[in-house]
Design an enzyme around this catalytic site. Structure first.
Site, PDB file in Angstrom:
ATOM      1  N   HIS A 257       0.850  -1.236   0.007  1.00  0.00           N
ATOM      2  CA  HIS A 257       0.081   0.074   0.000  1.00  0.00           C
ATOM      3  C   HIS A 257       0.794   1.379   0.155  1.00  0.00           C
ATOM      4  CE1 HIS A 257      -3.163   2.804   0.835  1.00  0.00           C
ATOM      5  NE2 HIS A 257      -4.008   1.884   0.537  1.00  0.00           N
ATOM      6  N   ASP A 308      -7.965  -5.784  -0.540  1.00  0.00           N
ATOM      7  CA  ASP A 308      -8.413  -6.605  -1.744  1.00  0.00           C
ATOM      8  C   ASP A 308      -7.995  -8.089  -1.385  1.00  0.00           C
ATOM      9  OD1 ASP A 308      -9.544  -4.426  -3.565  1.00  0.00           O
ATOM     10  OD2 ASP A 308      -7.435  -3.804  -3.600  1.00  0.00           O
TER      11      ASP A 308
HETATM   12  C1  LIG Z   1      -0.720  -0.819  -4.036  1.00  0.00           C
HETATM   13  C2  LIG Z   1       0.569  -0.297  -4.783  1.00  0.00           C
HETATM   14  C3  LIG Z   1       0.149  -0.103  -6.265  1.00  0.00           C
HETATM   15  C4  LIG Z   1       1.392   0.606  -3.969  1.00  0.00           C
HETATM   16  O1  LIG Z   1       2.208   1.250  -4.913  1.00  0.00           O
HETATM   17  P1  LIG Z   1       3.265   2.199  -4.551  1.00  0.00           P
HETATM   18  O2  LIG Z   1       3.330   2.778  -3.384  1.00  0.00           O
HETATM   19  O3  LIG Z   1       3.618   3.045  -5.984  1.00  0.00           O
HETATM   20  O4  LIG Z   1       4.781   1.003  -4.324  1.00  0.00           O
HETATM   21  P2  LIG Z   1       5.557   0.491  -5.358  1.00  0.00           P
HETATM   22  O5  LIG Z   1       5.045  -0.184  -6.416  1.00  0.00           O
HETATM   23  O6  LIG Z   1       6.483   1.630  -5.937  1.00  0.00           O
HETATM   24  O7  LIG Z   1       6.475  -0.685  -4.733  1.00  0.00           O
HETATM   25  C5  LIG Z   1       7.553  -0.294  -3.767  1.00  0.00           C
HETATM   26  C6  LIG Z   1       8.413  -1.440  -3.532  1.00  0.00           C
HETATM   27  O8  LIG Z   1       7.506  -2.501  -3.067  1.00  0.00           O
HETATM   28  C7  LIG Z   1       7.428  -3.775  -4.089  1.00  0.00           C
HETATM   29  N1  LIG Z   1       6.011  -4.071  -3.984  1.00  0.00           N
HETATM   30  C8  LIG Z   1       4.875  -3.205  -3.932  1.00  0.00           C
HETATM   31  N2  LIG Z   1       3.854  -3.883  -3.921  1.00  0.00           N
HETATM   32  C9  LIG Z   1       4.130  -5.472  -4.024  1.00  0.00           C
HETATM   33  C10 LIG Z   1       3.526  -6.516  -4.235  1.00  0.00           C
HETATM   34  N3  LIG Z   1       1.942  -6.443  -3.885  1.00  0.00           N
HETATM   35  N4  LIG Z   1       3.896  -7.541  -4.325  1.00  0.00           N
HETATM   36  C11 LIG Z   1       5.580  -7.537  -4.448  1.00  0.00           C
HETATM   37  N5  LIG Z   1       6.171  -6.440  -4.577  1.00  0.00           N
HETATM   38  C12 LIG Z   1       5.590  -5.260  -3.995  1.00  0.00           C
HETATM   39  C13 LIG Z   1       7.741  -3.114  -5.472  1.00  0.00           C
HETATM   40  O9  LIG Z   1       8.190  -4.008  -6.333  1.00  0.00           O
HETATM   41  C14 LIG Z   1       8.873  -2.170  -5.110  1.00  0.00           C
HETATM   42  O10 LIG Z   1       9.913  -2.850  -4.783  1.00  0.00           O
HETATM   43  P3  LIG Z   1      11.328  -2.203  -5.390  1.00  0.00           P
HETATM   44  O11 LIG Z   1      11.520  -1.056  -4.423  1.00  0.00           O
HETATM   45  O12 LIG Z   1      12.075  -3.381  -5.090  1.00  0.00           O
HETATM   46  O13 LIG Z   1      11.297  -1.947  -6.675  1.00  0.00           O
HETATM   47  C15 LIG Z   1       1.615  -1.653  -4.845  1.00  0.00           C
HETATM   48  O14 LIG Z   1       1.863  -2.074  -3.426  1.00  0.00           O
HETATM   49  C16 LIG Z   1       1.114  -2.933  -5.574  1.00  0.00           C
HETATM   50  O15 LIG Z   1       1.005  -2.696  -6.733  1.00  0.00           O
HETATM   51  N6  LIG Z   1       0.242  -3.819  -5.128  1.00  0.00           N
HETATM   52  C17 LIG Z   1      -0.434  -4.873  -5.685  1.00  0.00           C
HETATM   53  C18 LIG Z   1      -1.993  -4.407  -6.285  1.00  0.00           C
HETATM   54  C19 LIG Z   1      -2.658  -3.976  -5.333  1.00  0.00           C
HETATM   55  O16 LIG Z   1      -3.066  -5.019  -4.321  1.00  0.00           O
HETATM   56  N7  LIG Z   1      -3.598  -2.890  -5.464  1.00  0.00           N
HETATM   57  C20 LIG Z   1      -4.652  -2.737  -4.356  1.00  0.00           C
HETATM   58  C21 LIG Z   1      -4.183  -1.560  -3.435  1.00  0.00           C
HETATM   59  S1  LIG Z   1      -5.411  -1.085  -2.177  1.00  0.00           S
END
Ligand SMILES: CC(C)(COP(=O)(O)OP(=O)(O)OC[C@H]1O[C@@H](n2cnc3c(N)ncnc32)[C@H](O)[C@@H]1OP(=O)(O)O)[C@@H](O)C(=O)NCCC(=O)NCCS
Length: 371
Positions: A257, A308
């Protein structure tokens, strides 16, 4: 000017609707744990729209208004039949249908406070009918009219399945609606606010928000979680499947998140419900698999589940089609979106940030013959 990628850490507005502070989510100052345990979805809708809990007669009035406004124009129902049903995702159908609803509202362009409040009621009422009717029409079934004596959660399940739901299903669905109702300045709510800050109408704001919610990094994640659970298929396969994904640096849907660090406070309520419902249905494997996935992802990546993750097995246990999970998120979040739109209108200023330019500089026009 330096950009913050994904606007991380940027405070873009003030709002009195919901807050996330130190991993605690509150709606108008009420802890989500308190509301998830005690409140009906309609009470939460009232709370978000009025920033106070309703009195008995106010709640009764809102329930009546929602029930009175649930029917949708025949033209919208007929429109469903023109969609290429085999390839249309229900979120795309919903996005189109909400936009279409605006065409049949003679107050769509009326920007008075009264008309906007009425539109919030209409949208909250009709979105339940749009989702359930589309689900039935695509299966060749007739839409089911709502029953005015049923509450919102019960009516949704009734319109979806054509039979009155059991108490446990109503309780679970109501709780899921309460937990998804609002969430500070998430991507779709921000989208709605940006849209209406141009003084565009509420149908445009909700249509835009649905488009933003649809993506798998936002509301679309719940459907992807169920897809993953189905792909894994068995408890034994959890470990190799998840480890392979993590080794390949793939994201595990339903985890992580932008704002929460220690964990999403909504997840525990859904975990509890998932445990209860999967066991009642004799389908504990979905819960057991989810627990195992959580242990690995949390252990390996220190990423806790978000709203989710367990909502997927909850909705699956309620017999809901997997591609309706995100539309259901939209049904609940319409309460938050409309609340934010009303708040934006009440104290509006155009939302227009800047971009840090990183393209080429000082270019000279080159005639076509010399390119
Ligand atoms: C929610 C979300 C979009 C937040 O994104 P964000 O704050 O931009 O974080 P990032 O995507 O930049 O991720 C930061 C790091 O954590 C990792 N990470 C984040 N969510 C992850 C996940 N669900 N699974 C594996 N790794 C994850 C990323 O790969 C990244 O790693 P790195 O720094 O080594 O590249 C992200 O956690 C995600 O894509 N989750 C899965 C989708 C989801 O469940 N969405 C519903 C949200 S309520």
């Amino acid at each position: 000017m330096t950009a913050s990628k994904g606007l991380e850490g940027i405070v873009a507005t003030q709002s009195a609707i919901s807050s996330i502070i130190d991993d605690t989510l509150t709606y108008v100052g009420y802890d989500i744990d308190d509301l998830a345990t005690n409140a009906s979805f309609e009470e939460v809708v009232y709370l978000l729209w009025h920033q106070r809990l309703p009195k008995e007669d106010e709640l009764a009035e809102l329930k009546q208004q929602l029930a009175d406004n649930m029917s949708i124009p025949q033209e919208v129902l007929d429109h469903f039949k023109t969609y290429p049903i085999d390839q249309v995702h229900p979120m795309a159908a919903l996005r189109t249908a909400i936009s279409l609803l605006g065409l049949y509202d003679d107050k769509a362009e009326d920007m008075s406070d009264e008309a906007n409040y009425e539109k919030a009621i209409k949208l909250q009422a009709k979105i339940a009918t749009v989702v359930t009717a589309f689900s039935r029409v695509r299966k060749g079934l007739e839409p089911v009219a709502p029953k005015s004596e049923l509450g919102y959660a019960a009516n949704f399940l009734y319109m979806l399945n054509g039979e009155e739901p059991e108490d446990i299903a109503i309780e679970a669905f109501n709780k899921a609606l309460v937990l998804h109702a609002d969430h500070e300045l998430n991507a779709s709510t921000f989208t709605a606010r940006v849209c209406v800050a141009t003084l565009s109408d509420m149908y445009s704001g909700i249509t835009a928000a649905i488009g933003a919610l649809k993506g798998p990094l936002h509301g679309g994640a719940n459907e992807q979680v169920m897809k993953m659970l189905m792909e894994i298929g068995s408890e034994e396969n959890v470990e190799p499947y998840i480890r392979e994904k993590l080794d390949n640096k793939e994201k595990i849907m339903g985890f992580g998140h932008r704002v929460y660090r220690k964990g999403d406070p909504r997840a525990k309520h859904l975990r509890e419900m998932s445990k209860k419902l999967t066991s009642l249905r004799g389908e504990q494997k979905w819960y057991n698999m989810s627990e195992k996935i959580e242990a690995i992802v949390t252990g390996e990546k220190n990423l806790p589940p978000n709203v989710d993750f367990y909502s997927a097995s909850v909705y699956h246990s309620l017999g809901i089609d997997h591609d309706l999970f995100t539309p259901i998120f939209a049904v609940s979040r319409t309460s938050g979106w409309t609340a934010h739109i009303l708040e934006q209108y009440a104290n509006n200023r155009l939302i227009r940030p800047r971009a840090e330019y990183n393209g080429p500089d000082k270019q000279k026009y080159v005639p076509m013959s010399e390119r």
